[in-house]
Design an enzyme around this catalytic site. Structure first.
Site, mmCIF file in Angstrom:
data_model
loop_
_atom_site.group_PDB
_atom_site.id
_atom_site.type_symbol
_atom_site.label_atom_id
_atom_site.label_comp_id
_atom_site.label_asym_id
_atom_site.label_seq_id
_atom_site.Cartn_x
_atom_site.Cartn_y
_atom_site.Cartn_z
ATOM 1 N N GLU A 1 -20.713 29.046 13.128
ATOM 2 C CA GLU A 1 -19.582 29.962 13.328
ATOM 3 C C GLU A 1 -18.346 29.383 12.628
ATOM 4 O OE1 GLU A 1 -17.718 31.050 17.295
ATOM 5 O OE2 GLU A 1 -18.897 32.849 17.014
ATOM 6 N N LYS B 1 -19.734 43.846 16.906
ATOM 7 C CA LYS B 1 -19.141 44.161 18.221
ATOM 8 C C LYS B 1 -18.607 45.589 18.227
ATOM 9 C CE LYS B 1 -17.173 39.666 19.609
ATOM 10 N NZ LYS B 1 -15.944 38.909 19.825
HETATM 11 O O1 F6P Z 1 -17.816 36.519 19.478
HETATM 12 C C1 F6P Z 1 -17.634 35.195 19.180
HETATM 13 C C2 F6P Z 1 -16.738 34.529 20.157
HETATM 14 O O2 F6P Z 1 -15.425 34.931 19.966
HETATM 15 C C3 F6P Z 1 -16.856 33.020 20.097
HETATM 16 O O3 F6P Z 1 -16.105 32.463 19.083
HETATM 17 C C4 F6P Z 1 -16.454 32.626 21.468
HETATM 18 O O4 F6P Z 1 -16.841 31.308 21.765
HETATM 19 C C5 F6P Z 1 -17.187 33.669 22.274
HETATM 20 O O5 F6P Z 1 -17.092 34.848 21.502
HETATM 21 C C6 F6P Z 1 -16.686 33.896 23.652
HETATM 22 O O6 F6P Z 1 -15.347 34.297 23.674
HETATM 23 P P1 F6P Z 1 -14.522 34.308 25.014
HETATM 24 O O7 F6P Z 1 -14.423 32.909 25.515
HETATM 25 O O8 F6P Z 1 -13.181 34.881 24.646
HETATM 26 O O9 F6P Z 1 -15.244 35.176 25.992
#
Ligand code: F6P
Length: 546
Positions: free
Chosen positions: A360, A511
């Protein structure tokens, strides 16, 4: 001009890159057998030690000249100023206009790091203290559930960095955990994950930690709402939420909106990336499991590696060397993957954790100034704990057609000494690395009396590179140093590739489409759809059969 944004020649126009390109022509095919035959001291010389970790990198296809040129490449890429920019709170995550300060999470109280005119260190320690007092109350039984029973089960709900760090650290440090507490980790939006996690738990003894930096992540919110419904179905009283839910987030407003008392919220900051957050409040489950003192040791291990990364000369700098070696194979040998092979059962989730950290971060196709990158970027990371992988995919690493650099991780002492087990385990580490490097020639195979028709099948070409990382024992401190090692190796590569390792725009499109498609799946009447013919007919088929 920001440090990371200052004008720089494209990577493939840097003098060191050009020199490496011609250097590769001369040594790229040379065999590790020759490298070792030419220098009896290679196995001692190509080693480095820092923060409790010892790295033997002698079984890499490199010479002193390779190292000199790779270090020059790091210098010419401005790695030194990038490192300083990160440690001093510059907004190096330029696409999100944020500082990148996971190093502040493990800095001692005496340090000062200023972001937007504010020293962030006191805030870091205030959260750590709040976590410690909460963790102690859960561990001692002083924190009671709604019915007055003590908490026996802790369920972390989160995904990505809000799951992989906590679950990896829990598994890695299970030896140090309080055994009368049960820990579960729910991440997937697949309802099975939640259902199985709570199937044998009593709501009155269960504490949910809702871990989400943004508190908007679809999967986490769905699981948190299901957890709330499960709790209320069991306890029948809205008031129970306050005793059975805490939040870990940067978003107080949404936490309150969910119904969690913000007094039971553990905060962190926008300068902590999700995949760099296991040592922030996101590590609350880890702290409850191993206790505040062990958690501080974990932070001390991270910090020791941070100091080493910031101060050691590049040619003796463990994360810099690891990053440079990865880049050497990725960009010059066209290796597409790296296998991470911990010979330590407790590190069984470490490869999964590293997948998010590395891919990532550095799975990027444009440079900081928005131009296409001049070389390959992050390799694919994968792996399994030893010795299991040996009886599955090692065949391909030894005799397949791809070059797969390997990182072996082993420990001098086992946390569970059991007869000859640990010697057997470690014998396999050393044997695998030796076999990969030196292989077995046709002459050697023939000398064993192998019939001629079978000889080609039993030949091992060798010349397959590996690193061996050794530490004394898997302690919280060593785990911290190990994670920081890979964090900074990723940073090193990102700086040289001139990409931003701290954003993740690549997760957005899927998403957004999923949100749109969810509406179409749930629509009562046939929705008007604008998808391609494949997606549209899959949606119709699902609607018809669900
Ligand atoms: O979709 C990827 C992401 O943004 C990651 O970088 C992150 O660790 C995960 O989703 C969870 O995000 P959050 O802690 O905001 O729920």
């Amino acid at each position: 001009m920001d440090t990371v944004n200052s004008p720089r020649l494209p990577l493939n126009e840097l003098p060191a890159w050009k020199a490496l390109t011609s250097h590769f022509q001369s040594i790229g095919q040379k065999h590790l057998r020759e490298f070792f035959a030419e220098d009896a001291t290679r196995g001692q010389r190509f080693t480095v030690e820092a923060a409790g970790l010892f790295l033997d990198y002698s079984k890499n296809r490199i010479t002193d000249e390779t190292l000199r040129l790779l270090v020059s490449l790091a210098e010419e890429s401005g790695l030194r100023s990038h490192i300083e920019a990160m440690f001093t709170g510059e907004k190096i995550n330029i696409t999100e206009k944020r500082a990148v300060l996971h190093v502040a999470l493990r800095a001692p109280k005496s340090e000062h790091i200023v972001v937007d005119g504010e020293d962030v260190i006191p805030g870091v320690h205030a959260v750590l203290d709040k976590m410690a007092s909460f963790a102690e109350r859960v561990r001692s039984g002083a924190w009671k559930g709604h019915t007055g029973k003590r908490i026996r089960n802790v369920v972390n709900i989160g995904i990505g960095g809000s799951d992989l760090g906590p679950v990896m650290a829990y598994e890695a440090l299970k030896h140090y955990s309080q055994r009368d507490l049960t820990f579960r980790f729910v991440s997937n939006v697949d309802g099975t994950d939640f259902a199985e996690a709570v199937a044998d738990l009593s709501p009155d003894e269960t504490l949910f930690l809702v871990a989400s930096k943004t508190f908007t992540t679809q999967e986490t919110m769905a699981n948190a709402h299901s957890a709330r419904a499960w709790l209320l179905a069991g306890l029948g009283d809205e008031m129970a939420v306050a005793k059975h839910f805490v939040a870990i987030s940067t978003n107080a407003k949404l936490v309150a909106g969910f119904g969690i008392d913000t007094a039971n919220m553990f905060g962190f900051w926008d300068w902590v990336g999700g995949r760099y957050s296991m040592d922030s409040a996101i590590g609350l489950s880890t702290m409850i499991a191993i206790g505040p003192e062990n958690f501080r040791d974990l932070l001390a291990g991270f910090h020791a590696m941070d100091v080493h990364f910031r101060t050691a000369p590049f040619e003796k700098n463990l994360p810099v060397l690891l990053g440079l070696l990865t880049l050497w194979y990725t960009d010059f040998f066209n290796a597409q993957t790296v296998a991470v092979l911990p010979y330590e059962q407790y590190l069984k989730r470490f490869p999964s954790y590293l997948q998010q950290l590395t891919m990532e971060s550095n799975g990027k196709h444009v440079t900081l100034d928005g131009k296409p990158v001049a070389s390959e970027t992050s390799p694919v990371y994968w792996g399994e704990p030893g010795t299991n992988g040996q009886h599955s995919f090692y065949q391909l690493i030894h005799q397949g057609t791809r070059l797969i650099p390997c990182d072996f991780i082993g420990f001098a002492k086992s946390l569970n000494p059991l007869g000859r087990h640990h010697d057997m385990l470690m014998a396999n580490v050393f044997a695998q690395a030796e076999a990969l490097a030196f292989g077995k020639t046709a002459e050697q195979v023939r000398a064993e009396g192998t019939p001629e028709w079978l000889v080609p099948h039993r030949v091992f070409e060798g010349n397959r590179p590996s690193n061996i990382l050794l530490a004394d024992t898997l302690t919280p401190q060593v785990l911290g140093a190990l994670v920081a090692l890979y964090e900074h190796s990723v940073f090193t590569q990102g700086a040289i590739w001139s990409i931003n390792p701290f954003d993740q725009w690549g997760v957005e499109l899927g998403k957004a489409l999923a949100t749109k498609i969810l509406g179409e799946l749930e629509n009562e009447s046939e929705p008007a759809m604008t998808h391609d013919s494949s997606t549209a007919s899959l949606i119709r088929r699902y609607r018809a059969s669900k």
